[in-house]
Design an enzyme around this catalytic site. Sequence first.
Site: not given
Length: 484
Positions: A291, A351, A242, A287, A244, A353, A312, A376, A327
């Site tokens: 989450k 995506g 990360s 993260t 951050s 996720g 988050n 998927t 976020d």
Amino acid sequence: MLRCLTLTADSDTNKLRDIRDNSQWIDAIEIRLDLCLQQNKSCIASIVDAARKASLSVVILSFRREEDGGKKTELSEAERLDLLEQLLCPGITHVDLEWGVTAPAVEERAAEVGIKVIRSLHDFQGVPAYMTELIVEIAAGGEIPKLACYPSSSQDVLELIQITRETSHIKKKIVLGMGGFGFFSRVAPQLCGSMLTFCSAGVRSGAPGQISPRELEEVYRVSEQNSHTVYFGIIGNPVLHSKSPQLHNSWFAEGRMNAIYVPFQVDDIGLFLRLAEQLGVRGFSVTIPHKQKIIQQVDRVEDAVQSIGSCNTVIRTSEGWFGSNTDYEGFLAPLKRTDILSAGNHALVVGAGGVARTVVYALVQAGLSVTIVNRTDEKAAGLAVEFGVNWQSMHSRLSTRKFELIVQTTSAGMEPNTEIDPLTGYKFKGSEIVYELIYAPERTRFLSRAADAGCRTIGGREMLHAQALLQFEQFSSVYNLEAE
Ligand code: NAP
């Protein structure tokens, strides 16, 4: 708080270079004989002299056994201890001997020269509770206990902290956790009541998890940490990649705040919350992969967290742990500088996720028409149903004409797998905005392809920075309340 550079270089010239190049960030050095067997009295004398010139207050001599994480050696145990004894000289302040090693000649020589003994306990399998008794026993014998263990779960970390609490009356001790779960103890030794932390220069690390003296000081300000330091952090699994800590710690430093932001590898959120209470952690970022699960574990969340299903940011309030989602605003920040956020525009979200939830929610709120594609299909379909948007199979032909905005939310193409492009067959028309959420590397293969086609591109660092700044506002207000 002492910052000790373990000399891992294989030649004396390079050891002297490492002391010289890092002297502004360290207070101590450790000479590891197992890492450089050619050491003789004159080499040790030149290292001791360099330490003196660099005003280092502590010089530790050790010869780590292989079973304790040292380098394999041809020397017998008697030869190992003989070498240690021969090389003890004025200027060396401490000699490190392992628990269970009987070395009267080394101890006598140490006493003669005025060198203190560090008695080290190593465990690479976990954190045994009996370490408490050993630490107490070693300290009672007038030696400095050093515990180096390898926590491999949040449970192990909790046990490590339990040991440090039970031995909190022993001020002169060294405690460190190796590996990802133990990393916090290296950059925030104060949290473990440790008087010293180790670091290493160059490519060779002295032990799993050691970082450079420069990073230790410039990112984590180890020399400034004290009993008043307020701790924040980030939880994830893994978490050491990360960026951050660099962001938050630079802002804390700019604001002259006695606060440090630390990475915590976590595999059990409930246990971490207990740990955070014990350590006085006042807030943290969340993260992958926590989450979603964190929502059930905190005391309260803001409405947006419920709607998005992702949290988050967590801070400690008078009513317990409070979760929010930065976020959402962070994602929108760079888009607000364009004219894309108008009703009727079409967005393709790649995506399905954790972060895709926030992205889809934000775009729907802004009035855009959203289509999801994902490796998927079932996950794309599930997310689409949840937020009332469209989805398409990754295997179907996607029309290039339809989308004015494409948001890449998958981790495909993230370091170290930078060769992956999650949408290989897709041809950009060149007029769309392409927004990549991955921030390491700064420019993925996918984003480069979009830029080459003439698209306006936005990299993940913009969102990273914007969402982190919003978290920092929350952490600062907690800090200010604490300081009042
Ligand atoms: P996540 O919940 O684990 O979701 C991962 C997503 O990536 C899923 O859609 C997954 O597809 C897809 N994926 C993984 N490997 C793939 C591959 N080889 N090919 C195609 N698709 C693949 O992760 P997340 O929390 O959503 O985070 C995703 C990315 O966003 C990460 O790189 C993260 O660093 C970044 N991110 C950036 C910011 C920022 O501030 N810039 C903020 C949050 C996240 P399946 O469903 O098929 O598994």
